[in-house]
Design a protein around this motif. Structure first.
Motif, PDB file in Angstrom:
ATOM      1  N   PHE A 111       0.850  -1.183   0.000  1.00 29.03           N
ATOM      2  CA  PHE A 111       0.000   0.000   0.000  1.00 29.03           C
ATOM      3  C   PHE A 111       0.894   1.244   0.000  1.00 29.03           C
ATOM      4  N   TYR A 112       0.589   2.199  -0.871  1.00 29.46           N
ATOM      5  CA  TYR A 112       1.301   3.483  -0.910  1.00 29.46           C
ATOM      6  C   TYR A 112       0.264   4.592  -0.800  1.00 29.46           C
ATOM      7  N   VAL A 113       0.409   5.455   0.205  1.00 23.75           N
ATOM      8  CA  VAL A 113      -0.552   6.537   0.426  1.00 23.75           C
ATOM      9  C   VAL A 113      -0.226   7.701  -0.511  1.00 23.75           C
ATOM     10  N   VAL A 114      -1.151   7.981  -1.422  1.00 24.22           N
ATOM     11  CA  VAL A 114      -0.991   9.047  -2.399  1.00 24.22           C
ATOM     12  C   VAL A 114      -1.446  10.383  -1.817  1.00 24.22           C
ATOM     13  N   ASN A 115      -2.513  10.329  -1.015  1.00 24.20           N
ATOM     14  CA  ASN A 115      -3.098  11.560  -0.500  1.00 24.20           C
ATOM     15  C   ASN A 115      -3.882  11.265   0.775  1.00 24.20           C
ATOM     16  N   GLY A 116      -3.846  12.211   1.701  1.00 30.56           N
ATOM     17  CA  GLY A 116      -4.653  12.097   2.907  1.00 30.56           C
ATOM     18  C   GLY A 116      -3.999  11.282   4.007  1.00 30.56           C
ATOM     19  N   GLU A 117      -4.817  10.937   4.992  1.00 26.25           N
ATOM     20  CA  GLU A 117      -4.372  10.160   6.145  1.00 26.25           C
ATOM     21  C   GLU A 117      -5.412   9.092   6.466  1.00 26.25           C
ATOM     22  N   GLY A 118      -4.927   8.033   7.094  1.00 23.61           N
ATOM     23  CA  GLY A 118      -5.835   6.963   7.471  1.00 23.61           C
ATOM     24  C   GLY A 118      -5.140   5.945   8.335  1.00 23.61           C
ATOM     25  N   THR A 119      -5.755   4.796   8.432  1.00 23.30           N
ATOM     26  CA  THR A 119      -5.218   3.691   9.224  1.00 23.30           C
ATOM     27  C   THR A 119      -5.197   2.453   8.349  1.00 23.30           C
ATOM     28  N   ILE A 120      -4.060   1.742   8.386  1.00 20.88           N
ATOM     29  CA  ILE A 120      -3.945   0.455   7.704  1.00 20.88           C
ATOM     30  C   ILE A 120      -3.661  -0.583   8.780  1.00 20.88           C
ATOM     31  N   THR A 121      -4.488  -1.617   8.805  1.00 22.66           N
ATOM     32  CA  THR A 121      -4.329  -2.681   9.784  1.00 22.66           C
ATOM     33  C   THR A 121      -3.873  -3.940   9.056  1.00 22.66           C
ATOM     34  N   ILE A 122      -2.783  -4.532   9.546  1.00 25.58           N
ATOM     35  CA  ILE A 122      -2.253  -5.781   9.022  1.00 25.58           C
ATOM     36  C   ILE A 122      -2.220  -6.759  10.193  1.00 25.58           C
ATOM     37  N   GLY A 123      -3.042  -7.802  10.137  1.00 33.01           N
ATOM     38  CA  GLY A 123      -3.135  -8.714  11.272  1.00 33.01           C
ATOM     39  C   GLY A 123      -3.608  -7.959  12.497  1.00 33.01           C
ATOM     40  N   ASP A 124      -2.813  -8.006  13.578  1.00 34.33           N
ATOM     41  CA  ASP A 124      -3.153  -7.293  14.816  1.00 34.33           C
ATOM     42  C   ASP A 124      -2.498  -5.922  14.915  1.00 34.33           C
ATOM     43  N   GLU A 125      -1.695  -5.533  13.894  1.00 34.76           N
ATOM     44  CA  GLU A 125      -0.970  -4.255  13.944  1.00 34.76           C
ATOM     45  C   GLU A 125      -1.711  -3.177  13.175  1.00 34.76           C
ATOM     46  N   GLU A 126      -1.994  -2.082  13.867  1.00 27.43           N
ATOM     47  CA  GLU A 126      -2.678  -0.946  13.272  1.00 27.43           C
ATOM     48  C   GLU A 126      -1.679   0.197  13.129  1.00 27.43           C
ATOM     49  N   SER A 127      -1.574   0.773  11.927  1.00 27.57           N
ATOM     50  CA  SER A 127      -0.633   1.866  11.682  1.00 27.57           C
ATOM     51  C   SER A 127      -1.368   3.076  11.132  1.00 27.57           C
ATOM     52  N   LYS A 128      -1.156   4.225  11.762  1.00 29.22           N
ATOM     53  CA  LYS A 128      -1.669   5.474  11.209  1.00 29.22           C
ATOM     54  C   LYS A 128      -0.689   5.880  10.111  1.00 29.22           C
ATOM     55  N   VAL A 129      -1.227   6.214   8.937  1.00 29.94           N
ATOM     56  CA  VAL A 129      -0.387   6.515   7.780  1.00 29.94           C
ATOM     57  C   VAL A 129      -0.807   7.832   7.155  1.00 29.94           C
ATOM     58  N   LYS A 130       0.137   8.410   6.414  1.00 30.97           N
ATOM     59  CA  LYS A 130      -0.126   9.660   5.702  1.00 30.97           C
ATOM     60  C   LYS A 130       0.596   9.624   4.360  1.00 30.97           C
ATOM     61  N   LYS A 131       0.430  10.680   3.592  1.00 31.37           N
ATOM     62  CA  LYS A 131       0.984  10.780   2.244  1.00 31.37           C
ATOM     63  C   LYS A 131       2.446  10.320   2.198  1.00 31.37           C
ATOM     64  N   ASP A 132       2.758   9.549   1.149  1.00 32.48           N
ATOM     65  CA  ASP A 132       4.107   9.053   0.835  1.00 32.48           C
ATOM     66  C   ASP A 132       4.589   7.921   1.730  1.00 32.48           C
ATOM     67  N   GLU A 133       3.705   7.315   2.530  1.00 32.84           N
ATOM     68  CA  GLU A 133       4.124   6.170   3.345  1.00 32.84           C
ATOM     69  C   GLU A 133       3.722   4.863   2.662  1.00 32.84           C
ATOM     70  N   LEU A 134       4.558   3.835   2.882  1.00 27.14           N
ATOM     71  CA  LEU A 134       4.347   2.494   2.337  1.00 27.14           C
ATOM     72  C   LEU A 134       4.064   1.517   3.470  1.00 27.14           C
ATOM     73  N   VAL A 135       3.190   0.542   3.199  1.00 27.26           N
ATOM     74  CA  VAL A 135       2.917  -0.531   4.154  1.00 27.26           C
ATOM     75  C   VAL A 135       2.858  -1.840   3.362  1.00 27.26           C
ATOM     76  N   TYR A 136       3.471  -2.878   3.893  1.00 29.35           N
ATOM     77  CA  TYR A 136       3.496  -4.194   3.256  1.00 29.35           C
ATOM     78  C   TYR A 136       2.589  -5.154   4.019  1.00 29.35           C
ATOM     79  N   SER A 137       1.832  -5.956   3.262  1.00 32.10           N
ATOM     80  CA  SER A 137       0.965  -6.967   3.863  1.00 32.10           C
ATOM     81  C   SER A 137       1.259  -8.317   3.219  1.00 32.10           C
ATOM     82  N   PRO A 138       1.761  -9.280   3.992  1.00 28.42           N
ATOM     83  CA  PRO A 138       2.026 -10.611   3.439  1.00 28.42           C
ATOM     84  C   PRO A 138       0.738 -11.328   3.053  1.00 28.42           C
TER      85      PRO A 138
END
Length: 100
Positions: free
Chosen positions: A48-75
């Motif tokens: 996942f790559y955040v293009v715009n805005g802010e939100g939350t990405i949850t992978i398994g039991d881990e919740e991450s607050k994310v914003k523009k230009d951040e990457l998150v990997y989900s197996p």
């Protein structure tokens, strides 16, 4: 990217399909403020790559607050979900990677 047509994904999120070739799928998800993509699993690894805005990405039991230009990997096989923060749109590029 903004000139591509939008459609409702099977999970109800407005999306644009940017690429679907040889098992690689690239989508642009366009969340409205507060909109949620419920937890689900996929048979592919996902980035996942955040293009715009802010939100939350949850992978398994881990919740991450994310914003523009951040990457998150989900197996693959691990439940994941996304939620837009209130008050703003949340645009995310989603790469579903080919399985080998």
């Amino acid at each position: 990217m903004s000139e591509l047509p939008t459609f409702k994904s099977p999970k109800g999120i407005t999306a644009r399909k940017l690429l679907d070739k040889d098992g690689l799928v690239l989508m642009n998800l366009l969340f409205k403020p507060g909109e949620v993509l419920e937890m689900h699993t996929t048979p592919q690894n996902v980035v996942f790559y955040v293009v715009n805005g802010e939100g939350t990405i949850t992978i398994g039991d881990e919740e991450s607050k994310v914003k523009k230009d951040e990457l998150v990997y989900s197996p693959k096989g691990i439940p994941h979900g996304l939620k837009a923060a209130g008050g703003q749109e949340f645009h995310v590029l989603v790469w579903k990677l080919p399985t080998v």
